[in-house]
Scaffold this motif. Structure first.
Motif, PDB file in Angstrom:
ATOM      1  N   ASN A 108       0.808  -1.213   0.000  1.00 23.33           N
ATOM      2  CA  ASN A 108       0.000   0.000   0.000  1.00 23.33           C
ATOM      3  C   ASN A 108       0.846   1.269   0.000  1.00 23.33           C
ATOM      4  O   ASN A 108       0.412   2.302  -0.507  1.00 23.33           O
ATOM      5  CB  ASN A 108      -0.943   0.013   1.205  1.00 23.33           C
ATOM      6  N   TRP A 153       0.266   6.662  -1.086  1.00 19.10           N
ATOM      7  CA  TRP A 153      -0.728   5.646  -0.726  1.00 19.10           C
ATOM      8  C   TRP A 153      -1.822   5.577  -1.783  1.00 19.10           C
ATOM      9  O   TRP A 153      -2.982   5.327  -1.473  1.00 19.10           O
ATOM     10  CB  TRP A 153      -1.337   5.968   0.643  1.00 19.10           C
ATOM     11  N   GLY A 154      -1.465   5.785  -3.043  1.00 22.94           N
ATOM     12  CA  GLY A 154      -2.450   5.889  -4.108  1.00 22.94           C
ATOM     13  C   GLY A 154      -2.946   4.557  -4.614  1.00 22.94           C
ATOM     14  O   GLY A 154      -2.396   3.490  -4.316  1.00 22.94           O
ATOM     15  N   ILE A 180      -5.105  14.673  -2.725  1.00 17.45           N
ATOM     16  CA  ILE A 180      -5.020  13.525  -1.819  1.00 17.45           C
ATOM     17  C   ILE A 180      -5.913  13.714  -0.606  1.00 17.45           C
ATOM     18  O   ILE A 180      -6.710  12.841  -0.244  1.00 17.45           O
ATOM     19  CB  ILE A 180      -3.559  13.286  -1.375  1.00 17.45           C
ATOM     20  N   LEU A 185      -8.086   8.883  -0.180  1.00 20.31           N
ATOM     21  CA  LEU A 185      -6.664   8.604   0.034  1.00 20.31           C
ATOM     22  C   LEU A 185      -6.148   9.265   1.309  1.00 20.31           C
ATOM     23  O   LEU A 185      -5.057   8.936   1.779  1.00 20.31           O
ATOM     24  CB  LEU A 185      -5.840   9.087  -1.162  1.00 20.31           C
ATOM     25  N   SER A 189      -2.914   8.313   3.889  1.00 21.34           N
ATOM     26  CA  SER A 189      -1.923   9.370   3.678  1.00 21.34           C
ATOM     27  C   SER A 189      -1.669  10.182   4.941  1.00 21.34           C
ATOM     28  O   SER A 189      -0.589  10.746   5.116  1.00 21.34           O
ATOM     29  CB  SER A 189      -2.377  10.300   2.554  1.00 21.34           C
TER      30      SER A 189
END
Length: 333
Positions: A108, A153-154, A180, A185, A189
């Motif tokens: 991840n 963390w996309g 983000i 996300l 993130s």
């Protein structure tokens, strides 16, 4: 056997694959909103949001109520939350089919992915975690524009930009951060808020998706390769099934160090310098349907393994040279 597919979203075809399995009584799905996968399943329930304190208790309670004994997730964010609560599922007599939480965390987090692949001495794009380190690397001639910027963390190809110079680097960094933290996300993130973006050298070559298969003891079994010929929203729209031999050593190395159970999905580029690993995911991939249509019946294989049956080689048959396209079919919800 009753199976639950969590965070099923629009992936109704995965529901169909499991409903076609011998040995499965019912296929359930859960999702935070009603989707086509809910309609296609034998039954469904609307779950709390993944990061809610009620999420895990809700999943376990519904499993007990419906006699569900096996749970798989189809969504990256969901995987880590489930894995961290594996003991709660085990205590309730429910089997989670996924990788160890430590490897899910690596998959991840694209910065950890980079360090993991480098430690295995496999090829991967040069990757940086701050604007300053990118600028310094360009000045030293270690990398050059264009570069790829993406959320650390996309997923689903969200907020990915190509950067052509330093001005774009700085402007698009600010935009990417805003994007983000205005999307889902933001949850993962927020764990690395000051370093929520990665910057990578751009690799040129043919793009491939691999399904790396381990058994339920974490032992390597096989690899299934597809060339990605057309993409849409992070999914393979048109692909060509290929021989796995060029990817065999790479796949085995990752499988033996991940100890994942079932499928690990891997995206890579084939170049003149060899195969470059781009990303990994510990779930049924969005390019898995190509493997299924080419003969690799993972759902039936998984059901057989859970029922302590020997591996059926017929389920691992794989036809190469097939062009496979996804079909968009309007459906009344």
């Amino acid at each position: 056997m009753n199976i639950l597919l969590t965070s099923a979203g629009r992936r109704s075809y995965i529901v169909d694959y499991f409903k076609n399995c011998v040995g499965v009584d019912k296929v359930y799905v859960s999702n935070s909103v009603y989707t086509i996968a809910c309609k296609r399943a034998d039954d469904f329930f609307i779950s709390p949001l993944i990061y809610s304190d009620e999420y895990i208790p809700s999943i376990i309670a519904n499993c007990k109520e419906r006699g569900i004994t096996v749970v798989l997730s189809l969504f990256d964010i969901d995987l880590l939350v489930l894995a961290k609560n594996e003991s709660s599922f085990s205590d309730a007599g429910i089997e989670l089919v996924l990788a160890p939480s430590s490897f899910i965390d690596i998959c991840n987090d694209k910065w950890k992915t980079y360090k993991f692949i480098k430690a295995l001495k496999l090829k991967t794009p040069k990757t940086y975690i701050t604007v300053d380190t990118v600028v310094e690397a360009v000045k030293r001639g270690v990398i050059r524009y264009p570069l790829i910027m993406k959320p650390r963390w996309g997923m689903a190809s969200m907020d990915i930009y190509t950067i052509d110079d330093e001005e774009e680097l700085r402007v698009l960094t600010n935009k990417c951060k805003k994007d983000i933290f205005n999307s889902y996300l933001k949850y993962e993130s927020s764990m690395t808020e000051a370093q929520a973006i990665v910057y990578q050298e751009k690799i040129s070559g043919n793009e491939y998706g691999l399904d790396i298969l381990n058994d339920l003891n974490g032992n390597y079994v096989a690899t299934f390769a597809k060339q990605k010929l057309a993409m849409r929203s992070g999914e393979t729209d048109l692909g060509l099934t290929c021989e796995s031999s060029p990817f065999e050593t790479l796949s085995r190395t990752i499988a033996e160090n991940s100890h994942h159970h079932g499928i690990c999905s891997l995206d890579c580029f084939m170049t003149e310098m060899g195969v470059y690993v781009i990303e990994m995911n510990c779930r049924i991939s969005r390019h898995y349907p190509l493997s299924y249509l080419a003969g690799f019946n993972y759902p039936q294989l998984l059901v057989d393994w859970i029922n302590n049956k020997e591996t059926n080689p017929d389920l691992l048959q794989y036809k190469t040279g097939l062009y496979i396209v996804k079909d968009l079919v309007p459906t009344v919800l």
